[in-house]
Design an enzyme around this catalytic site. Structure first.
Site, short mmCIF file in Angstrom:
data_model
loop_
_atom_site.label_atom_id
_atom_site.label_comp_id
_atom_site.label_asym_id
_atom_site.label_seq_id
_atom_site.Cartn_x
_atom_site.Cartn_y
_atom_site.Cartn_z
N THR A 1 0.84 -1.19 0.00
CA THR A 1 0.00 0.00 0.00
C THR A 1 0.88 1.24 0.00
O THR A 1 1.92 1.27 0.66
CB THR A 1 -0.95 0.01 1.21
OG1 THR A 1 -1.77 1.18 1.17
CG2 THR A 1 -0.19 -0.03 2.53
N HIS B 1 2.82 -11.76 14.09
CA HIS B 1 3.91 -12.35 14.88
C HIS B 1 3.68 -13.84 15.15
O HIS B 1 4.60 -14.55 15.56
CB HIS B 1 4.03 -11.58 16.19
CG HIS B 1 5.41 -11.61 16.77
ND1 HIS B 1 6.42 -12.38 16.26
CD2 HIS B 1 5.95 -10.96 17.85
CE1 HIS B 1 7.52 -12.21 16.97
NE2 HIS B 1 7.26 -11.35 17.95
#
Length: 395
Positions: free
Chosen positions: A314, A366
């Protein structure tokens, strides 16, 4: 005999649509295959064509209302073309010499068309009878925002007291879906963001050196995004965890790279997919992105082009962003944020020099990607952009 205008099936998972603008009015004649009504889903916007020549005799659903797939939203009565209405001319393909200038012409036309008026602003203008030519837009690219219209109206009504108004507008399906997915990402993933900065000198020098030859050969400009796509594919190849996803209790790794490219559309941000980006040349990437951008502004991106994706890029820099923390698009495990390029003083070999610098950000899940892998992944993108030949030499 009246013909039913029904909501067509637009995808296995879609059962409901929102009615957009009707391009035809009750009592008006329409040609077969002409677009008569706009429908919006949580993924894309599309138009329903007239099944035959005839008059719109009744409209059952108004703009903003919802309808189920297969539901009747209007009626059309077959009728011959009335006298005085010419048959539309077939679209002509522009010669190659004109193709290169098409993007700039389209951009110029867009700035002077209704697309520079945002939807909420357009509604207020229609209610108040205000012309777009009377208002100076303060949004990106001179777009007219609702606030601009209200300020204009408030200024005109200043002699009669303070102008205050609220407008309640239903969330569009696309906006609802964006909201749901953003909350889902924050709730169901362990998101962290790591940052770095890139000296864009090498990329800018290459663009300057080859931009004219590139444009002449491929009829499209050489932009920054193709360099970033190439750098991302290079880094994903070295760190496959960033290209993976959690599926149940399993980790799914891929040997292909379907890169989502976030582009601004008429109904909001959409993320069409560059399938098998590892197989695409610079020219193919730029041509596809240019096509995505034009069709997104006209709400012509298909549902298939928005589904899937293994990683997203983006670019907030086109809107002036200097630094941000992008949000992962589930079930993907990573998203790269590009930002604005600014000339800044940096220390190189003990000397302070001015270089065109860009902050880049990687938000990652994560649960799938360790911190060390994320940091080195982003560092690899930095190295690939600062020395683009490394991507060609695979070192």
């Amino acid at each position: 005999m009246s013909i039913e205008i029904k909501v067509p099936s637009v995808g296995e998972s879609i059962t409901e649509v929102q009615i957009g603008a009707w391009h035809a009015e009750e009592g008006k004649w329409v040609a077969q295959d002409s677009e008569i009504v706009e429908l919006e889903t949580d993924k894309a916007t599309f138009d329903v064509p007239a099944p035959l020549d005839g008059n719109i005799v009744e409209i059952l659903k108004k703009p903003g209302e919802t309808a189920s797939v297969g539901e009747v939203i209007g009626y059309l009565e077959e009728a011959e073309r009335p006298a005085g209405i010419d048959e539309p001319e077939p679209a002509k393909t522009p010669p190659k010499s004109e193709a290169a200038s098409a993007p700039s012409k389209a951009k110029e036309a867009t700035s002077n068309s209704e697309e520079r008026v945002m939807p909420a602003a357009a509604r207020v203008m229609a209610e108040k009878g205000i012309k777009s030519s009377d208002i100076a837009g303060t949004g990106p690219g001179g777009r007219i925002l609702k606030e601009d219209v209200l300020n204009h109206q408030g200024s005109a009504a200043s002699d009669n007291g303070t102008f205050r108004e609220e407008e309640i507008v239903p969330m569009s399906p696309i906006r609802k879906k964006i909201a749901e997915r953003l909350v889902e990402a924050q709730s169901n993933a362990a998101l962290l963001t790591t940052f770095n900065e890139v000296d864009m000198s090498a990329v800018m020098d290459l663009r300057s050196q080859y931009k004219e030859m590139f444009l002449k050969k491929y009829d499209v400009k050489l932009g920054f995004m193709s360099f970033f796509v190439k750098a991302v594919v290079d880094a994903l190849n070295l760190f496959p965890q960033v290209n993976a996803e959690i599926r149940g209790t399993d980790l799914v790794f891929r040997n292909y790279y379907d890169i989502g490219i976030a582009v601004g559309g008429g109904k909001g941000l959409v993320v069409p997919i560059l399938r098998n980006a590892e197989r695409l040349s610079f020219a193919e990437i730029e041509l596809k992105i240019s096509d995505f951008g034009q069709r997104a502004r006209n709400n012509k991106i298909s549902l298939d082009e928005l589904q899937g994706g293994t990683f997203t890029i983006t670019n907030g820099g086109v809107y002036g962003s200097l630094l941000s923390t992008p949000i992962v698009n589930p079930p993907q495990s990573g998203v790269l944020g590009m930002h604005g390029i600014q000339e800044r003083p940096v220390a190189i070999d003990g000397q302070v020099v001015i270089r065109p610098m860009m902050y880049i950000a990687l938000t990652y899940d994560h649960r799938v990607v360790d911190g060390r892998e994320a940091v080195v992944f982003l560092k690899r993108i930095k190295e690939a952009l600062e020395e683009p030949t490394r991507m060609l030499m695979e070192v």
